[in-house]
Design a protein around this motif. Structure first.
Motif, short mmCIF file in Angstrom:
data_model
loop_
_atom_site.label_atom_id
_atom_site.label_comp_id
_atom_site.label_asym_id
_atom_site.label_seq_id
_atom_site.Cartn_x
_atom_site.Cartn_y
_atom_site.Cartn_z
N ALA A 1 -24.43 39.03 2.09
CA ALA A 1 -24.69 40.17 2.98
C ALA A 1 -26.16 40.54 2.90
N GLY A 2 -26.74 40.85 4.06
CA GLY A 2 -28.12 41.27 4.13
C GLY A 2 -29.14 40.14 4.14
N ARG A 3 -28.69 38.88 4.10
CA ARG A 3 -29.60 37.72 4.09
C ARG A 3 -29.48 36.95 5.41
N ALA A 4 -30.63 36.51 5.90
CA ALA A 4 -30.67 35.65 7.09
C ALA A 4 -30.43 34.21 6.65
N LEU A 5 -30.16 33.34 7.62
CA LEU A 5 -30.00 31.91 7.36
C LEU A 5 -30.97 31.17 8.27
N ARG A 6 -31.86 30.36 7.67
CA ARG A 6 -32.82 29.57 8.42
C ARG A 6 -32.47 28.10 8.27
N LEU A 7 -32.24 27.44 9.40
CA LEU A 7 -31.87 26.03 9.41
C LEU A 7 -32.91 25.23 10.18
N SER A 8 -33.27 24.07 9.65
CA SER A 8 -34.16 23.15 10.35
C SER A 8 -33.60 21.75 10.24
N ALA A 9 -33.66 21.01 11.33
CA ALA A 9 -33.33 19.59 11.35
C ALA A 9 -34.59 18.87 11.79
N VAL A 10 -35.03 17.91 10.98
CA VAL A 10 -36.28 17.19 11.24
C VAL A 10 -35.95 15.71 11.42
N ALA A 11 -36.33 15.16 12.57
CA ALA A 11 -36.04 13.76 12.88
C ALA A 11 -37.31 12.92 12.81
N GLN A 12 -37.17 11.71 12.31
CA GLN A 12 -38.24 10.72 12.36
C GLN A 12 -37.62 9.42 12.85
N THR A 13 -38.42 8.65 13.57
CA THR A 13 -37.93 7.36 14.07
C THR A 13 -39.04 6.32 13.97
N GLN A 14 -38.61 5.07 13.92
CA GLN A 14 -39.52 3.94 14.05
C GLN A 14 -38.86 2.97 15.02
N ARG A 15 -39.56 2.66 16.10
CA ARG A 15 -39.06 1.76 17.14
C ARG A 15 -37.72 2.22 17.71
N ALA A 16 -37.54 3.54 17.75
CA ALA A 16 -36.34 4.14 18.33
C ALA A 16 -36.77 5.40 19.08
N THR A 17 -36.07 5.70 20.15
CA THR A 17 -36.36 6.87 20.98
C THR A 17 -35.33 7.95 20.69
N ARG A 18 -35.81 9.16 20.42
CA ARG A 18 -34.91 10.30 20.23
C ARG A 18 -34.30 10.69 21.57
N LEU A 19 -32.98 10.87 21.58
CA LEU A 19 -32.28 11.31 22.77
C LEU A 19 -31.79 12.75 22.63
N GLY A 20 -31.52 13.18 21.41
CA GLY A 20 -31.01 14.53 21.20
C GLY A 20 -31.05 14.92 19.75
N LEU A 21 -31.28 16.20 19.51
CA LEU A 21 -31.27 16.77 18.16
C LEU A 21 -30.64 18.15 18.25
N VAL A 22 -29.51 18.31 17.59
CA VAL A 22 -28.70 19.52 17.74
C VAL A 22 -28.34 20.09 16.37
N ILE A 23 -28.33 21.42 16.29
CA ILE A 23 -27.79 22.14 15.13
C ILE A 23 -26.76 23.14 15.64
N THR A 24 -25.60 23.17 15.01
CA THR A 24 -24.64 24.25 15.27
C THR A 24 -24.23 24.85 13.92
N ALA A 25 -23.92 26.12 13.94
CA ALA A 25 -23.43 26.81 12.75
C ALA A 25 -22.26 27.68 13.18
N ASP A 26 -21.10 27.40 12.59
CA ASP A 26 -19.88 28.15 12.92
C ASP A 26 -19.39 28.87 11.67
N GLU A 27 -19.22 30.18 11.81
CA GLU A 27 -18.71 30.96 10.70
C GLU A 27 -17.25 30.59 10.48
N GLU A 28 -16.91 30.36 9.23
CA GLU A 28 -15.53 30.05 8.90
C GLU A 28 -14.78 31.35 8.71
N PRO A 29 -13.65 31.49 9.39
CA PRO A 29 -12.90 32.75 9.30
C PRO A 29 -12.30 32.98 7.93
#
Length: 117
Positions: A89-117
């Protein structure tokens, strides 16, 4: 479930072809929360793709939580991870996803966060 109970939170960001996705979840003043975090990088090899690879690093509150580098397979390929994280309680959540490629093209980078009931 009581009528006063809050619906579970759902947060998402789609960075598209960019190499960094960031998701900042604000704090909740009075309750602890548990989140299931899903990160996905989708790529395709360039040209012959012989030595193509893709890598995904996931940072939670600035600390490395997960990292993988794998060879990129022909056609569309992806690298996915699911993590669980408890947020006091009282704390934020910071998420980062970092992609690197070699001889590949990035098509998508997604983050989702779902609270568990």
């Amino acid at each position: 479930m009581s009528r006063n109970a809050a619906a579970p939170e759902h947060w998402a960001v789609d960075a598209g072809e960019h190499d960094v996705a960031r998701l900042d979840i604000p704090p909740h003043a009075v309750r602890e929360r548990d989140f299931e975090i899903f990160c996905s990088l989708t790529v395709k090899p360039q040209g012959g793709g012989g030595d193509a690879w893709h890598e995904l690093r996931v940072l939670v509150d600035g600390s490395l939580a997960w990292s993988r580098r794998v060879p990129t397979q022909p056609g569309r390929d992806s690298l996915d991870v699911r993590l669980r994280h408890r947020v006091p309680a009282g704390r934020a959540l910071r998420l980062s996803a970092v992609a690197q490629t070699q001889r590949a093209t990035r098509l998508g980078l997604v983050i989702t966060a779902d609270e568990e009931p």
